[in-house]
Design a protein around this motif. Structure first.
Motif, mmCIF file in Angstrom:
data_model
loop_
_atom_site.group_PDB
_atom_site.id
_atom_site.type_symbol
_atom_site.label_atom_id
_atom_site.label_comp_id
_atom_site.label_asym_id
_atom_site.label_seq_id
_atom_site.Cartn_x
_atom_site.Cartn_y
_atom_site.Cartn_z
ATOM 1 N N GLU A 3 38.588 8.489 -14.725
ATOM 2 C CA GLU A 3 38.826 9.823 -14.148
ATOM 3 C C GLU A 3 39.737 10.700 -15.012
ATOM 4 N N VAL A 4 40.748 10.121 -15.630
ATOM 5 C CA VAL A 4 41.650 10.910 -16.470
ATOM 6 C C VAL A 4 40.898 11.457 -17.678
ATOM 7 N N ILE A 5 40.147 10.604 -18.351
ATOM 8 C CA ILE A 5 39.388 11.025 -19.530
ATOM 9 C C ILE A 5 38.335 12.061 -19.130
ATOM 10 N N LYS A 6 37.688 11.861 -18.003
ATOM 11 C CA LYS A 6 36.686 12.814 -17.512
ATOM 12 C C LYS A 6 37.337 14.179 -17.242
ATOM 13 N N ASN A 7 38.508 14.179 -16.611
ATOM 14 C CA ASN A 7 39.236 15.410 -16.309
ATOM 15 C C ASN A 7 39.596 16.156 -17.608
ATOM 16 N N ILE A 8 40.055 15.422 -18.611
ATOM 17 C CA ILE A 8 40.389 16.028 -19.904
ATOM 18 C C ILE A 8 39.146 16.658 -20.521
ATOM 19 N N SER A 9 38.040 15.946 -20.484
ATOM 20 C CA SER A 9 36.801 16.400 -21.105
ATOM 21 C C SER A 9 36.174 17.597 -20.389
ATOM 22 N N GLU A 10 36.311 17.668 -19.081
ATOM 23 C CA GLU A 10 35.625 18.701 -18.297
ATOM 24 C C GLU A 10 36.468 19.938 -18.004
ATOM 25 N N ARG A 11 37.770 19.893 -18.193
ATOM 26 C CA ARG A 11 38.627 21.032 -17.885
ATOM 27 C C ARG A 11 38.286 22.217 -18.789
ATOM 28 N N VAL A 12 38.283 23.404 -18.207
ATOM 29 C CA VAL A 12 38.019 24.624 -18.985
ATOM 30 C C VAL A 12 39.087 25.661 -18.671
ATOM 31 N N SER A 13 39.287 26.588 -19.598
ATOM 32 C CA SER A 13 40.175 27.723 -19.355
ATOM 33 C C SER A 13 39.407 28.756 -18.548
ATOM 34 N N LYS A 156 31.439 30.423 -12.249
ATOM 35 C CA LYS A 156 31.421 29.252 -13.112
ATOM 36 C C LYS A 156 31.936 29.638 -14.494
ATOM 37 N N ALA A 157 32.820 28.845 -15.009
ATOM 38 C CA ALA A 157 33.324 29.063 -16.373
ATOM 39 C C ALA A 157 32.502 28.209 -17.328
ATOM 40 N N GLU A 158 32.098 28.793 -18.406
ATOM 41 C CA GLU A 158 31.319 28.056 -19.400
ATOM 42 C C GLU A 158 32.264 27.261 -20.295
ATOM 43 N N LYS A 159 31.885 26.047 -20.556
ATOM 44 C CA LYS A 159 32.653 25.210 -21.472
ATOM 45 C C LYS A 159 32.436 25.732 -22.886
ATOM 46 N N VAL A 160 33.516 25.902 -23.626
ATOM 47 C CA VAL A 160 33.391 26.400 -24.996
ATOM 48 C C VAL A 160 32.882 25.290 -25.915
ATOM 49 N N HIS A 161 32.247 25.708 -26.991
ATOM 50 C CA HIS A 161 31.727 24.753 -27.964
ATOM 51 C C HIS A 161 32.892 24.146 -28.749
ATOM 52 N N LYS A 162 32.904 22.854 -28.838
ATOM 53 C CA LYS A 162 33.886 22.152 -29.673
ATOM 54 C C LYS A 162 33.164 21.567 -30.877
ATOM 55 N N LYS A 163 33.801 21.602 -32.011
ATOM 56 C CA LYS A 163 33.218 20.994 -33.206
ATOM 57 C C LYS A 163 33.015 19.499 -32.964
ATOM 58 N N ALA A 164 32.081 18.934 -33.687
ATOM 59 C CA ALA A 164 31.783 17.506 -33.556
ATOM 60 C C ALA A 164 33.001 16.671 -33.949
ATOM 61 N N PHE A 165 33.133 15.535 -33.340
ATOM 62 C CA PHE A 165 34.221 14.594 -33.622
ATOM 63 C C PHE A 165 34.377 14.395 -35.129
ATOM 64 N N GLU A 166 33.265 14.163 -35.806
ATOM 65 C CA GLU A 166 33.280 13.846 -37.240
ATOM 66 C C GLU A 166 33.798 14.997 -38.099
ATOM 67 N N GLU A 167 33.830 16.209 -37.560
ATOM 68 C CA GLU A 167 34.338 17.349 -38.328
ATOM 69 C C GLU A 167 35.853 17.472 -38.257
ATOM 70 N N ARG A 168 36.472 16.772 -37.294
ATOM 71 C CA ARG A 168 37.915 16.960 -37.086
ATOM 72 C C ARG A 168 38.709 15.667 -36.943
ATOM 73 N N ALA A 169 38.031 14.537 -36.930
ATOM 74 C CA ALA A 169 38.738 13.263 -36.741
ATOM 75 C C ALA A 169 38.086 12.183 -37.599
ATOM 76 N N TRP A 170 38.936 11.370 -38.217
ATOM 77 C CA TRP A 170 38.441 10.339 -39.127
ATOM 78 C C TRP A 170 39.264 9.075 -38.969
ATOM 79 N N PHE A 171 38.799 8.018 -39.605
ATOM 80 C CA PHE A 171 39.533 6.751 -39.649
ATOM 81 C C PHE A 171 39.976 6.481 -41.090
#
Length: 178
Positions: A3-13, A156-171
């Motif tokens: 639920e916490v991760i879902k809330n983070i992922s779905e929250r919009v401004s 309804k608020a539209e979720k903004v587009h976020k760049k793909a994980f691979e464009e902003r996070a790496w190992f």
């Protein structure tokens, strides 16, 4: 998904129209407590909060917020900060209030409310934050840096587009593909 991760992922401004349905004080306390529970640099606890749900005070605040934003929300939480040195010459008040704001945004969403981090023109050169602070009798050693409108969304608020994980996070190194 938890639920916490879902809330983070779905929250919009949310910057659209709000329902006039009041937000119960017990919900505002839960949201504010989430902000106060945020981490704080060297535990200096530089962040303070004021919930405003009185329509007359809300009207006075919105008279100084230009351009108008989220003026239909039934209440707001004003975020205050103090510059307190935490470690040598370091002050973590921006990090402190940022963590508090994010916690409150997530808490509000988890209770079914919409909100938005309104800071940009509040802290601009026209001193809207100070004008708001004066209405709320905030001492001069505090800065009002943000407000969060809180309420039920009418649209309804539209979720903004976020760049793909691979464009902003790496190992293991910047830009690494594994």
């Amino acid at each position: 998904m938890n639920e916490v991760i879902k809330n983070i992922s779905e929250r919009v401004s949310y910057r659209k129209k709000y329902s006039s349905e009041p937000v119960p004080k017990e919900h505002l306390k839960i949201i504010m407590q989430a902000g106060l529970d945020a981490p704080s640099g060297c535990n200096r606890q530089t962040t303070s909060l004021i919930a405003v749900d009185n329509p007359e005070i809300m009207k006075k605040l919105h008279e100084v917020i230009t351009p108008p934003v989220c003026e239909t929300a039934p209440c707001m939480i004003c975020v205050l900060t103090r510059k307190i040195f935490a470690y040598r010459d370091k002050c973590f008040n921006v990090q402190d209030y940022s963590a508090a704001i994010e916690n409150m945004l997530l808490a509000a969403a988890s209770l079914g409310y919409s909100s938005c981090w309104i800071e940009g023109h509040i802290t601009d050169d026209d001193n809207i934050g100070r004008k708001m602070a004066d209405i709320l009798n905030v001492p001069d050693n505090y800065d009002l840096v943000c407000f969060l409108p809180i309420g039920k969304a009418l649209e309804k608020a539209e979720k903004v587009h976020k760049k793909a994980f691979e464009e902003r996070a790496w190992f293991n190194k910047f830009g690494a593909e594994e």
